[in-house]
Design an enzyme around this catalytic site. Structure first.
Site, PDB file in Angstrom:
ATOM      1  N   SER A   1     -35.381  -7.695 -24.091  1.00  0.00           N
ATOM      2  CA  SER A   1     -36.580  -6.889 -23.866  1.00  0.00           C
ATOM      3  C   SER A   1     -37.891  -7.676 -24.007  1.00  0.00           C
ATOM      4  O   SER A   1     -38.886  -7.141 -24.495  1.00  0.00           O
ATOM      5  CB  SER A   1     -36.586  -5.662 -24.787  1.00  0.00           C
TER       6      SER A   1
ATOM      7  N   GLY B   1     -32.169  -4.981 -22.663  1.00  0.00           N
ATOM      8  CA  GLY B   1     -32.356  -3.859 -21.739  1.00  0.00           C
ATOM      9  C   GLY B   1     -32.698  -2.544 -22.407  1.00  0.00           C
ATOM     10  O   GLY B   1     -32.607  -1.487 -21.777  1.00  0.00           O
TER      11      GLY B   1
ATOM     12  N   HIS C   1     -23.149 -15.446 -22.375  1.00  0.00           N
ATOM     13  CA  HIS C   1     -24.020 -14.266 -22.453  1.00  0.00           C
ATOM     14  C   HIS C   1     -23.209 -13.088 -23.001  1.00  0.00           C
ATOM     15  O   HIS C   1     -22.015 -12.966 -22.724  1.00  0.00           O
ATOM     16  CB  HIS C   1     -24.576 -13.934 -21.064  1.00  0.00           C
TER      17      HIS C   1
ATOM     18  N   LYS D   1     -29.099 -11.815 -13.536  1.00  0.00           N
ATOM     19  CA  LYS D   1     -27.871 -11.029 -13.655  1.00  0.00           C
ATOM     20  C   LYS D   1     -27.308 -10.708 -12.261  1.00  0.00           C
ATOM     21  O   LYS D   1     -27.384 -11.552 -11.365  1.00  0.00           O
ATOM     22  CB  LYS D   1     -28.132  -9.784 -14.510  1.00  0.00           C
TER      23      LYS D   1
ATOM     24  N   GLU E   1     -23.010 -10.151 -22.114  1.00  0.00           N
ATOM     25  CA  GLU E   1     -22.336  -9.364 -21.068  1.00  0.00           C
ATOM     26  C   GLU E   1     -21.046 -10.041 -20.611  1.00  0.00           C
ATOM     27  O   GLU E   1     -20.067  -9.374 -20.283  1.00  0.00           O
ATOM     28  CB  GLU E   1     -23.316  -9.136 -19.896  1.00  0.00           C
TER      29      GLU E   1
ATOM     30  N   GLU F   1     -30.019 -13.660 -28.520  1.00  0.00           N
ATOM     31  CA  GLU F   1     -30.218 -12.384 -27.849  1.00  0.00           C
ATOM     32  C   GLU F   1     -29.473 -11.292 -28.602  1.00  0.00           C
ATOM     33  O   GLU F   1     -28.255 -11.107 -28.385  1.00  0.00           O
ATOM     34  CB  GLU F   1     -29.660 -12.452 -26.413  1.00  0.00           C
TER      35      GLU F   1
ATOM     36  N   ASN G   1     -32.981 -14.650 -16.172  1.00  0.00           N
ATOM     37  CA  ASN G   1     -31.579 -14.350 -15.886  1.00  0.00           C
ATOM     38  C   ASN G   1     -31.553 -13.148 -14.960  1.00  0.00           C
ATOM     39  O   ASN G   1     -31.801 -12.027 -15.390  1.00  0.00           O
ATOM     40  CB  ASN G   1     -30.845 -14.064 -17.204  1.00  0.00           C
TER      41      ASN G   1
HETATM   42  P1  13P Z   1     -33.641  -7.917 -20.822  1.00  0.00           P
HETATM   43  O1  13P Z   1     -34.818  -8.845 -20.796  1.00  0.00           O
HETATM   44  O2  13P Z   1     -33.514  -7.059 -19.611  1.00  0.00           O
HETATM   45  O3  13P Z   1     -33.570  -7.168 -22.117  1.00  0.00           O
HETATM   46  O4  13P Z   1     -32.323  -8.860 -20.784  1.00  0.00           O
HETATM   47  C1  13P Z   1     -32.239  -9.932 -21.654  1.00  0.00           C
HETATM   48  C2  13P Z   1     -31.089 -10.766 -21.274  1.00  0.00           C
HETATM   49  O5  13P Z   1     -29.941 -10.354 -21.388  1.00  0.00           O
HETATM   50  C3  13P Z   1     -31.363 -12.089 -20.719  1.00  0.00           C
HETATM   51  O6  13P Z   1     -30.215 -12.862 -20.639  1.00  0.00           O
END
Ligand code: 13P
Length: 257
Positions: free
Chosen positions: A219, A179, A101, A14, A103, A173, A12
């Site tokens: 992560s 992150g 997601h 982002k 976010e 997740e 992803n």
């Molecule tokens: P990270 O791998 O940066 O923690 O992000 C995970 C994520 O949100 C994937 O959709």
């Protein structure tokens, strides 16, 4: 990983890559994962503006890559300024769409209800959703992970047919792991993945539960990927930060073999 589910490692990206950067990243990843063809499904999910370029590289270089979008709107077409329909994504040869997601839930007001509409729209459009779920740190610490995630799954995945349920991809997740460098133990992540699978089973029957894929995200790095992938109910990963570097993403994909 267990059963005959094909492992899936999805990146992803982002809101990090321009179209040009994404095209180069696809090529760089491809050079490092040639030997994995057929064993691990590799998926890249650029921002909308990068889908065309990534799709073109995948086609011209005949890469065995899946392409995913990071979101979709549920209507076919209409006066919905800024929105992108399933048909538009399908035209660019998207296979998957990330839906719900955390976010998107946090910054764009997604709810289990809108997630459900997008899941249906994705299937109607001939693609498979990667449906995200996961709890906040507060809920995790209160021991409410299972109840919260179960509701996300029940409401987000309502009203599917058995074939669609079998084609589901659910990404667990935990918000507090995204992150941050923190992760649940692989055992704990697997417990939640198993609960997600059981919830799909309760809704749609054992064959769908056995066939659907559950990913872990939050992560994931080359150093910890193997730990998660050896768990029986975890079928791969949804990777954020580590997907932006070809070498680390390729190492994670290799760990899923
Ligand atoms: P990270 O791998 O940066 O923690 O992000 C995970 C994520 O949100 C994937 O959709």
């Amino acid at each position: 990983m267990a059963g005959n589910r094909t492992p899936l490692v999805a990146g992803n990206w982002k809101m990090y890559t321009t179209s040009g950067e994404g095209a180069i990243l696809v090529q760089d990843i491809a050079e490092l994962v040639e030997d994995l063809a057929g064993e691990v499904e590799i998926c890249v999910c650029p921002p909308f503006t990068g889908l065309k370029a990534a799709s073109t590289v995948i086609e011209l270089d005949r890469l065995d890559f899946k392409l995913g979008a990071q979101d979709v709107f549920w209507e076919e077409e209409g006066a919905f300024t800024g929105a992108v329909s399933p048909r538009m994504l399908k035209e660019l040869r998207c296979d998957y769409v990330i839906v719900g997601h955390s976010e998107r839930r946090e910054y764009f007001g997604e709810t289990n209800e809108t997630v459900n509409k997008k899941v249906h729209a994705t299937f109607r459009g001939g693609m498979q959703p990667i449906v995200c779920c996961g709890e906040s740190l507060e809920l995790y610490e209160a021991g409410e992970t299972d109840a919260f995630v179960r509701t996300q799954v029940r409401e987000g995945l309502a009203g599917l047919d058995a074939g669609q349920a079998a084609a589901l991809i659910v990404a667990y997740e935990p918000i507090w792991a995204i992150g941050t460098g923190h992760t649940p133990t692989p055992e704990k992540a697997n417990d939640v993945a198993r609960m997600i699978r059981a919830t799909v089973g309760a809704l749609y029957g054992p064959p769908a539960a056995m066939a659907c894929r559950v990913l872990y995200g939050g992560s994931v790095k080359p150093e910890n990927a193997t730990m998660f992938f050896t768990e029986p109910d975890i079928d791969g990963a949804l990777v954020g930060g580590a997907a932006l570097k070809a070498a680390s993403f390729a190492d994670i994909a290799r760990a899923a073999r």
